[in-house]
Motif scaffolding. Structure first.
Motif, mmCIF file in Angstrom:
data_model
loop_
_atom_site.group_PDB
_atom_site.id
_atom_site.type_symbol
_atom_site.label_atom_id
_atom_site.label_comp_id
_atom_site.label_asym_id
_atom_site.label_seq_id
_atom_site.Cartn_x
_atom_site.Cartn_y
_atom_site.Cartn_z
ATOM 1 N N TRP A 1 10.829 -14.050 -8.858
ATOM 2 C CA TRP A 1 9.820 -14.936 -8.284
ATOM 3 C C TRP A 1 9.504 -14.364 -6.905
ATOM 4 O O TRP A 1 10.094 -14.730 -5.903
ATOM 5 C CB TRP A 1 10.378 -16.352 -8.216
ATOM 6 N N ALA A 2 8.583 -13.436 -6.834
ATOM 7 C CA ALA A 2 8.401 -12.577 -5.669
ATOM 8 C C ALA A 2 7.627 -13.267 -4.549
ATOM 9 O O ALA A 2 6.561 -13.841 -4.782
ATOM 10 C CB ALA A 2 7.671 -11.296 -6.073
ATOM 11 N N THR A 3 8.167 -13.166 -3.321
ATOM 12 C CA THR A 3 7.468 -13.679 -2.142
ATOM 13 C C THR A 3 7.001 -12.570 -1.201
ATOM 14 O O THR A 3 6.202 -12.824 -0.313
ATOM 15 C CB THR A 3 8.352 -14.663 -1.358
ATOM 16 N N ASP A 4 7.485 -11.345 -1.374
ATOM 17 C CA ASP A 4 6.975 -10.203 -0.621
ATOM 18 C C ASP A 4 7.601 -8.928 -1.170
ATOM 19 O O ASP A 4 8.580 -8.973 -1.928
ATOM 20 C CB ASP A 4 7.270 -10.339 0.878
ATOM 21 N N ALA A 5 7.035 -7.800 -0.761
ATOM 22 C CA ALA A 5 7.527 -6.503 -1.204
ATOM 23 C C ALA A 5 7.198 -5.466 -0.148
ATOM 24 O O ALA A 5 6.354 -5.683 0.729
ATOM 25 C CB ALA A 5 6.898 -6.116 -2.550
ATOM 26 N N ALA A 6 7.873 -4.309 -0.232
ATOM 27 C CA ALA A 6 7.638 -3.245 0.732
ATOM 28 C C ALA A 6 7.998 -1.901 0.127
ATOM 29 O O ALA A 6 8.977 -1.789 -0.627
ATOM 30 C CB ALA A 6 8.463 -3.475 2.001
ATOM 31 N N PHE A 7 7.214 -0.887 0.468
ATOM 32 C CA PHE A 7 7.540 0.494 0.129
ATOM 33 C C PHE A 7 8.436 1.087 1.208
ATOM 34 O O PHE A 7 8.304 0.764 2.399
ATOM 35 C CB PHE A 7 6.274 1.355 0.058
ATOM 36 N N SER A 8 9.346 1.974 0.796
ATOM 37 C CA SER A 8 10.064 2.792 1.769
ATOM 38 C C SER A 8 9.061 3.748 2.414
ATOM 39 O O SER A 8 7.995 4.035 1.845
ATOM 40 C CB SER A 8 11.187 3.569 1.089
ATOM 41 N N PRO A 9 9.343 4.249 3.620
ATOM 42 C CA PRO A 9 8.382 5.127 4.298
ATOM 43 C C PRO A 9 7.967 6.356 3.494
ATOM 44 O O PRO A 9 6.834 6.833 3.630
ATOM 45 C CB PRO A 9 9.129 5.528 5.579
ATOM 46 N N ASP A 10 8.849 6.860 2.633
ATOM 47 C CA ASP A 10 8.485 8.028 1.829
ATOM 48 C C ASP A 10 7.811 7.642 0.511
ATOM 49 O O ASP A 10 7.417 8.513 -0.266
ATOM 50 C CB ASP A 10 9.706 8.908 1.558
ATOM 51 N N GLN B 1 10.796 4.293 -2.910
ATOM 52 C CA GLN B 1 11.514 3.076 -3.243
ATOM 53 C C GLN B 1 10.620 1.861 -3.019
ATOM 54 O O GLN B 1 9.776 1.848 -2.113
ATOM 55 C CB GLN B 1 12.780 2.944 -2.383
ATOM 56 N N LEU B 2 10.841 0.840 -3.825
ATOM 57 C CA LEU B 2 10.124 -0.413 -3.704
ATOM 58 C C LEU B 2 11.141 -1.539 -3.600
ATOM 59 O O LEU B 2 12.038 -1.652 -4.451
ATOM 60 C CB LEU B 2 9.216 -0.638 -4.915
ATOM 61 N N ALA B 3 11.017 -2.347 -2.568
ATOM 62 C CA ALA B 3 11.880 -3.515 -2.389
ATOM 63 C C ALA B 3 11.050 -4.765 -2.635
ATOM 64 O O ALA B 3 9.972 -4.921 -2.060
ATOM 65 C CB ALA B 3 12.461 -3.538 -0.972
ATOM 66 N N VAL C 1 0.863 -1.181 0.000
ATOM 67 C CA VAL C 1 0.000 0.000 0.000
ATOM 68 C C VAL C 1 0.894 1.224 0.000
ATOM 69 O O VAL C 1 1.776 1.366 0.866
ATOM 70 C CB VAL C 1 -0.926 0.019 1.231
ATOM 71 N N HIS C 2 0.693 2.101 -0.976
ATOM 72 C CA HIS C 2 1.554 3.273 -1.048
ATOM 73 C C HIS C 2 1.313 4.159 0.172
ATOM 74 O O HIS C 2 0.160 4.506 0.480
ATOM 75 C CB HIS C 2 1.308 4.061 -2.336
ATOM 76 N N PRO C 3 2.379 4.553 0.877
ATOM 77 C CA PRO C 3 2.199 5.300 2.128
ATOM 78 C C PRO C 3 1.669 6.712 1.943
ATOM 79 O O PRO C 3 1.191 7.319 2.908
ATOM 80 C CB PRO C 3 3.615 5.312 2.730
ATOM 81 N N VAL D 1 9.226 -9.151 4.046
ATOM 82 C CA VAL D 1 10.183 -8.045 4.044
ATOM 83 C C VAL D 1 9.461 -6.773 4.454
ATOM 84 O O VAL D 1 8.276 -6.578 4.130
ATOM 85 C CB VAL D 1 10.853 -7.864 2.658
ATOM 86 N N SER D 2 10.170 -5.924 5.182
ATOM 87 C CA SER D 2 9.618 -4.633 5.590
ATOM 88 C C SER D 2 10.757 -3.639 5.768
ATOM 89 O O SER D 2 11.839 -4.001 6.228
ATOM 90 C CB SER D 2 8.861 -4.757 6.919
ATOM 91 N N TYR D 3 10.510 -2.407 5.375
ATOM 92 C CA TYR D 3 11.401 -1.330 5.794
ATOM 93 C C TYR D 3 11.179 -1.066 7.280
ATOM 94 O O TYR D 3 10.061 -1.225 7.798
ATOM 95 C CB TYR D 3 11.094 -0.046 5.028
ATOM 96 N N SER D 4 12.231 -0.680 7.985
ATOM 97 C CA SER D 4 12.047 -0.167 9.335
ATOM 98 C C SER D 4 11.293 1.155 9.250
ATOM 99 O O SER D 4 11.213 1.772 8.186
ATOM 100 C CB SER D 4 13.402 0.034 10.025
#
Length: 333
Positions: free
Chosen positions: A202-211, A214-216, A159-161, A250-253
């Protein structure tokens, strides 16, 4: 997830444990440096999201077979401080992802499909993050989701922050796509997600940076960092993904300086790596060399320690990858 692969991955993770440093313990005082999930109820952690409302707390959930629950874990101790029961939804089928959007809203992706894309629709659940961390029941909203080009398996929901728009990345061995949902999800009908960009993993998870810039995206054996670029994602490098038994989170801090990687399994480790794009940390000697595990995009993503891997660990990892590749070729044949 695929159980046959899990056996190989777990074996590799066990053997590699002697060839890499363990993540920092939560008792070190800073959970953003890594911790262990100590709750015996959390045996298949399939998603991870850092709380912005409660510093140092990470939300996670089990895979299929648990129930309508999410767990708040204090990363400084690894202990669960609250289990939230979702009320107002049906029976979860295969919850694979968690993300936190604007206004501290938690989103859960019941988007897994072990049948390889047979479910005609999947679900997203949304609930407010509780202000008080204690065991409680919270009302949740359920959304029906379909893909524009037919059913598929997926384990990544983000979800985009800033905008609150929801995205899904499907899980395909030869790479998938980033799917964009409607600007606002609707409870009165089906929400159609459209493919907008390829994802070479072969994606198992993803995360947005707090701003939200960036997408990981992580997989079992590596990961990719992208510039978000308004949804027209642009690859910027590799992620320093640790080799884990069944790496699916995966998650950004909350401050954006770390990427934390979680895995299925009882007492599983959550491993922290520096987020890509950060300035190189100086060594204690002041020589200016990068600190170990910098994760600036140059890491191989397989059990690295200070940018290197022991020879024995590398051989084991290569063997696991080879065995897995043979299995795929036989199945495709």
């Amino acid at each position: 997830m695929r159980r046959s692969f899990a056996v190989l991955a777990v074996l590799a993770g066990v053997l590699l444990a002697g060839g890499r440093a363990l993540p920092a313990s939560a008792t070190d005082g800073d959970g953003d440096q890594g911790f262990t999930l100590k709750d015996p109820r959390i045996t298949e952690s399939s998603g991870l999201a850092a709380s912005r409302l409660h510093p140092g707390v990470y939300w996670t959930h089990n895979d299929s077979g648990d129930g309508p629950y999410v767990y708040a874990v204090d990363s400084r101790t690894g202990k669960t401080v609250a289990r939230i029961t979702l009320r107002g939804i049906g029976s979860p089928r295969d919850v694979e992802a968690i993300s936190i959007g604007p206004d501290n809203e938690i989103y859960l992706g019941d988007i897994g499909d072990n049948l390889g894309g047979k479910w005609p629709y999947v679900w997203i659940y949304r609930l407010p993050e509780p202000k008080e961390l204690k065991d409680q029941t919270v009302n949740a909203t359920q959304y029906v989701v379909k893909y524009a080009n037919g059913p598929r398996d997926a384990e990544s929901l983000i979800v985009h922050p800033r905008t609150g728009r929801v995205y899904i990345i499907d899980k395909k061995e030869d790479g998938g796509h980033l799917y964009e949902g409607p600007a606002t999800l609707s409870t009165s009908g089906t929400n159609i997600f459209e493919p907008i960009a390829p994802v070479d993993l072969w994606a198992t998870d993803a995360a947005f940076s707090p701003d939200g810039r960036q997408l990981a995206v992580r997989g079992y054996f590596g990961g990719i960092s992208y510039d978000w670029n308004g949804g027209r994602i642009r690859r910027t490098g590799q992620l320093d993904v640790p080799l884990q038994g069944q790496g699916e989170g995966v998650s950004y801090s909350a401050d954006g300086t770390k990427l934390l990687y979680s895995s299925e399994g009882a007492d599983s480790e959550v491993v922290a790596k520096d987020a890509p794009g950060l300035p190189a940390a100086k060594s204690p000697s002041g020589s200016g060399s990068s600190a170990s595990g910098s994760g600036t995009g140059s890491g191989s993503g397989i059990g690295s320690v200070g940018g290197s891997v022991t020879i024995g660990a590398a051989i084991v990892a290569a063997g696991v990858v080879a065995l897995f590749g043979v299995r795929l070729l036989r199945r495709r044949g």
